[in-house]
Design an enzyme around this catalytic site. Sequence first.
Site, PDB file in Angstrom:
ATOM      1  N   ASP A 156       0.819  -1.219   0.000  1.00 34.50           N
ATOM      2  CA  ASP A 156       0.000   0.000   0.000  1.00 34.50           C
ATOM      3  C   ASP A 156       0.851   1.267   0.000  1.00 34.50           C
ATOM      4  OD1 ASP A 156       0.710  -0.741   2.651  1.00 34.50           O
ATOM      5  OD2 ASP A 156      -0.891   0.502   3.483  1.00 34.50           O
TER       6      ASP A 156
ATOM      7  N   GLU B  34      10.230  -9.907  -1.828  1.00 34.49           N
ATOM      8  CA  GLU B  34      11.224  -8.832  -1.889  1.00 34.49           C
ATOM      9  C   GLU B  34      12.653  -9.351  -1.904  1.00 34.49           C
ATOM     10  OE1 GLU B  34       7.493  -7.108  -0.063  1.00 34.49           O
ATOM     11  OE2 GLU B  34       8.731  -8.899   0.301  1.00 34.49           O
TER      12      GLU B  34
ATOM     13  N   HIS C  60       0.876   0.808  10.460  1.00 39.74           N
ATOM     14  CA  HIS C  60       1.255  -0.588  10.271  1.00 39.74           C
ATOM     15  C   HIS C  60       2.600  -0.678   9.538  1.00 39.74           C
ATOM     16  CE1 HIS C  60      -0.680   0.381   6.428  1.00 39.74           C
ATOM     17  NE2 HIS C  60      -0.033  -0.638   5.891  1.00 39.74           N
ATOM     18  N   HIS C  61       3.198  -1.832   9.556  1.00 46.21           N
ATOM     19  CA  HIS C  61       4.540  -2.063   8.993  1.00 46.21           C
ATOM     20  C   HIS C  61       5.590  -1.205   9.690  1.00 46.21           C
ATOM     21  CE1 HIS C  61       2.632  -4.549   6.136  1.00 46.21           C
ATOM     22  NE2 HIS C  61       2.579  -3.758   5.086  1.00 46.21           N
TER      23      HIS C  61
ATOM     24  N   GLY D 145      27.942 -15.225  -0.457  1.00 46.65           N
ATOM     25  CA  GLY D 145      27.640 -16.634  -0.276  1.00 46.65           C
ATOM     26  C   GLY D 145      26.225 -16.935   0.163  1.00 46.65           C
TER      27      GLY D 145
ATOM     28  N   ASP E 129      19.892 -28.798  -5.106  1.00 39.97           N
ATOM     29  CA  ASP E 129      18.532 -28.808  -4.583  1.00 39.97           C
ATOM     30  C   ASP E 129      18.371 -27.932  -3.349  1.00 39.97           C
ATOM     31  OD1 ASP E 129      20.191 -30.529  -3.174  1.00 39.97           O
ATOM     32  OD2 ASP E 129      18.852 -32.258  -3.274  1.00 39.97           O
TER      33      ASP E 129
ATOM     34  N   ASN F 166      20.764 -34.173  -5.021  1.00 41.16           N
ATOM     35  CA  ASN F 166      21.557 -35.135  -4.241  1.00 41.16           C
ATOM     36  C   ASN F 166      21.134 -35.164  -2.770  1.00 41.16           C
ATOM     37  OD1 ASN F 166      22.608 -32.681  -3.496  1.00 41.16           O
ATOM     38  ND2 ASN F 166      24.655 -33.036  -4.334  1.00 41.16           N
TER      39      ASN F 166
ATOM     40  N   GLY G 284      20.327 -32.857  -0.504  1.00 38.48           N
ATOM     41  CA  GLY G 284      20.648 -31.883   0.536  1.00 38.48           C
ATOM     42  C   GLY G 284      21.911 -31.103   0.278  1.00 38.48           C
TER      43      GLY G 284
ATOM     44  N   GLU H  85      28.040 -28.802   2.661  1.00 42.97           N
ATOM     45  CA  GLU H  85      28.068 -28.758   4.118  1.00 42.97           C
ATOM     46  C   GLU H  85      28.503 -30.101   4.705  1.00 42.97           C
ATOM     47  OE1 GLU H  85      27.886 -25.940   5.142  1.00 42.97           O
ATOM     48  OE2 GLU H  85      26.225 -24.753   4.356  1.00 42.97           O
TER      49      GLU H  85
END
Length: 571
Positions: A33, A56, A119-120, A411, A438, A465, A467, A471
């Site tokens: 708005d 956003e 608001h916001h 990153g 993925d 694969n 995940g 990591e």
Amino acid sequence: MSSIPTLRMTIGDFLLRRLGEAGIRHLFGVPGDYNLPLLQQLYDAGPLEWIGTTGELNASYAADGYARLNGLGALLVTNGVGALSAINGIGGSYSEHVPVICICGSIPLRSIDRGLGMHHTMADGTFDHFLDAYAPVTVARTRLTPRNAATEIDRLILTAWREKLPVYMELPSDIAYLDIEVPTAPLVLSEPPSDPERLRSCITAVAGRLAAATSPAILIDADADRFGVAPELMELADKLRAPVAVVNAAKAVIDETFPHYLGIYGGEASAPGVREAIEGSDCLLSIGYRPIEVTTGDFTAVLPAGTIQARGHSVDVGNDNYQAVTLKEVLRGVIDAVPSVASRAPRDAAPAMEGKQAYGSAKLSQAAYWQAIQSYLRPGDVLYVDNGTSFVLLGLKLPADCTFIGSINWGSIGYSVGALLGALTAAPHRRHLLFLGDGSFQVTAQELSTILRHDHKPVIFLINNGGYTIERGYLGKTESYNDVANWAYAALPKVLCPDTSARSFVVKTCGDLQDALRAPNDTMIFVESIMDSGDALAPVIVSSNKGAELDYGPRGPHRRDDVQLQPAAVD
């Protein structure tokens, strides 16, 4: 009394006019708005096209990708909720030196003047929270008012372009339609001229050092691209017969078919010839060098003493610092000043990925996958990498005129999907290839719907694969926290756009992959490749292992037995 010709325009129309004059043709974002008045002005008469995104965060990624090919990008968000959703992407633009203009439709100016709750907001009577939040990730910020809009709009746009960094401006929702006096002359994106004496002295110092050297070399970071000096650097390297290397954040900034291009320098992670040329140089010219562990082989990079450090607007030569100079002017002067070198001992470039390409019913592996991708690349491609095993893309030899887009310093996983939308919008005539896993895809997958909505035709290579394999090289090789839900990825184009003509492939063998690579690219191509969760090339796993050592130290959990992927597991 000012003699500058002026006219009267609404604040919103003037802002849109200035964005257009700065070369921005599209505005990304989400309606709210508080920003609807500006959005309506854009639809009524604005020179920009609106590209509505699913959120956003993705709008900020899209504006970043757009700016990398267009020179400037912009997005429109709403107060608070929209601004904070976009701030991660703006932080990435700041880290990666990308000029993005974040416009926030904010609460009415009368509410600020009267202290009215809206608001916001935080409902605490304070209205500068989001201006303050953007302070660490922008080079300039402002709240527009009828009194400052004419000057502040120009200041922020010029600052973003000159500094190659993002800016943030709040446009209160009740002032977009107010008339103000504005300049009639168009906005001109130009650098302030260098100080003549400083420029002459800097050119003399740099050219003298390079001309006297027996083994000069050039090392390039991403600012060579941001400030548009790659052509000058190649011209200088050719004149000196000097080798050129890049850090990984500057992949493809130098044409990788250029005869003097060596490859990526990252300390101990470099190919031997690249490391020798850079560390053994008796006059190294570095451009915008910003060392972090990701770009220095975990801090093993060692630049020679006396390295010339050239930045966008200043240069260090020995103990002397030259301010009020621009990088392009310095390089042009140095090119003119240094004598041509007829010959110099050649340096060996880093080798391209080796190995035989696999075919037929052989199970698809990372090694076979990337060999096939190497053969698929062609001149002029725009390539995107996201955090994960797709970093193997850094080791491929790119054809001429390619562009590489990634969030190397920042990153942020999922960046590449939004960036793809932005860069496709900026350059729809080029072939765009997205490489990601993925885990990264699941962060921003919904933006695929916007790409389909605008009938873009990228080729998306997704590795399924199970995940976060990169990591698993840090910690938690078999732990569930590195798993992600298994989606039917190749089905998503039809789910998100039922009437799409996109071609989808689920690839399990080397033959399946070859079939997908032969598909005509007259529509979107989506290739989902199924691979083992522990399959990754040795450089990726070694990098993760070293990253764990840096992150967790000698008492960290990575010191336990069998908790990390190890290179031997994929040999």
